[in-house]
Design an enzyme around this catalytic site. Structure first.
Site, short mmCIF file in Angstrom:
data_model
loop_
_atom_site.label_atom_id
_atom_site.label_comp_id
_atom_site.label_asym_id
_atom_site.label_seq_id
_atom_site.Cartn_x
_atom_site.Cartn_y
_atom_site.Cartn_z
N ASP A 38 -2.54 8.32 7.79
CA ASP A 38 -3.44 7.53 8.62
C ASP A 38 -2.59 6.75 9.61
O ASP A 38 -1.46 7.14 9.88
CB ASP A 38 -4.36 6.63 7.76
N SER A 60 0.81 -1.23 0.00
CA SER A 60 0.00 0.00 0.00
C SER A 60 0.84 1.27 0.00
O SER A 60 0.33 2.35 -0.33
CB SER A 60 -0.94 0.01 1.21
N HIS A 100 0.19 4.80 7.04
CA HIS A 100 0.83 5.37 5.86
C HIS A 100 1.28 6.80 6.08
O HIS A 100 0.78 7.50 6.96
CB HIS A 100 -0.14 5.29 4.68
#
Length: 357
Positions: free
Chosen positions: A323, A35, A326
């Site tokens: 977040d 991600s 990340h």
């Protein structure tokens, strides 16, 4: 190395400058990982690990949610700008026309091990990503006059990878860990990951890749998802950082061995861990005011992803975390600019040197 309070501001300015002035320095950029690098593949997979809603993408072009797990651009986006290339589009979004400037195979929640990420739904593990690149090479043959021309194109293209953190967060430390932490000591687990990673790198080489940049696993003991769930002194849960250090310490030798054994190859180690850790511990040094909390309002007391459509903090460029897992665009800009310019960060060659080889 940039180390004053203007480092992030300089990084963003520098990368915007080169994006408007760069000629094409490589024929293509191929992106692999999780991600941290995903640009939208997971949007098209049956998984809950998605970032296809605001506030993700709040600072991207046209403030559009893109599938990137951040507020704006990622490291591959900044690298593409440096190379004078368009952003590498998600492989799963390609339907008809195959771009010759690169593709992105990265997939959120996945890892090096095939079981990593399964509790969240379908994702593309690293082996599957390399298999998709294999499919890509077969398609590319139609666009080149000979295998020699194709090989030359691939040998000059840049391949960047960031993967492995989910193998620790999900497979080794997660509640659905498949007993991985029982079956392997930390050292054995790191060795397992290194061996599997090495095998996939050899597959990439056999498919034509020659210039490969692999980033270390960052300081997972510093992310809000970990710090808010574990007792600790200081800013980070250091025993979790120690876990990934076994992997990071083994990585350089593996990359050096591949470079020595695979003729014409160059494997570059991106030292993401020490820069990431230093920015957490010394945020003013990098122009940050917050290196502990998510910028967006995240689920479960700030330990997960962003809650849809809630307004994030107003100064994302001064935040480390977007977040609970990340980073912000500002931090990705910092990593990218160091890899482009600093051969002590991306070694033995920074990207400026790598493209000339």
């Amino acid at each position: 190395m940039i180390s004053n309070s203007y480092s992030i501001i300089f990084s963003v300015f520098f990368l915007r400058f080169i994006s408007s002035n760069a000629t094409q320095l490589a024929p293509a950029l191929y992106v692999f990982g999780d991600s941290l690098f995903d640009s939208g593949n997971n949007n098209l997979l049956p998984t809950i690990a998605r970032a296809n809603y605001l506030p993700y993408g709040a600072n991207f072009v046209n403030k559009s949610s893109t599938g990137r797990f951040t507020n704006g651009k990622t490291v591959p986006d900044f690298v593409a700008e440096f190379l004078g290339l368009p952003y590498s589009p998600p492989f799963l979004k390609i339907r008809d026309k195959l771009p010759l400037t690169g593709l992105n195979y990265a997939s959120g929640s996945c890892g090096i091990l095939p079981e990593t990420g399964r509790p969240f739904g379908k994702c593309l593990n690293f082996e599957e990503q390399v298999s998709l690149f294999d499919e890509t090479v077969k398609l590319l043959r139609r666009h080149f006059t000979s295998s020699k021309v194709l090989s030359n194109y691939l040998s000059k293209s840049i391949f960047i990878i960031s993967i492995g953190s989910n193998d620790y967060l999900s497979s080794y430390l997660g509640t659905l860990s498949f007993n991985t932490n029982v079956r392997y000591t930390p050292q054995q687990f790191a060795q397992l990951l290194i061996e599997k990673l090495s095998h996939q790198f050899q597959r990439l080489y056999n498919l034509g890749a020659r210039k490969i940049v692999m980033f270390e696993i960052g300081p997972i003991g510093c992310i809000p998802s970990i710090t808010r769930k574990n007792k600790h002194s200081g800013k980070c849960v250091e025993d979790k950082n120690q876990l990934v250090s076994y992997f990071n310490n083994m990585l350089p030798t593996m990359l050096q061995n591949l470079t020595s054994c695979l003729e014409g190859s160059t494997f570059v180690n991106g030292h993401a861990h020490w820069l990431g850790y230093d920015a957490v511990i010394n945020p003013p040094k990098y122009g940050l005011v917050d290196s502990s909390n998510p910028c967006c309002i995240a689920w479960f007391n700030g330990t997960s992803g962003c809650i849809p459509f809630l307004k994030p903090c107003s100064n994302a460029n001064q935040h480390y975390f977007w977040d609970a897992y990340h980073l912000t665009e500002a931090m990705y800009s910092l990593f990218a600019s160091h890899c482009i310019n600093d051969k002590s960060f991306c070694e033995p060659f920074n990207l400026k040197e790598l493209v000339k080889m």
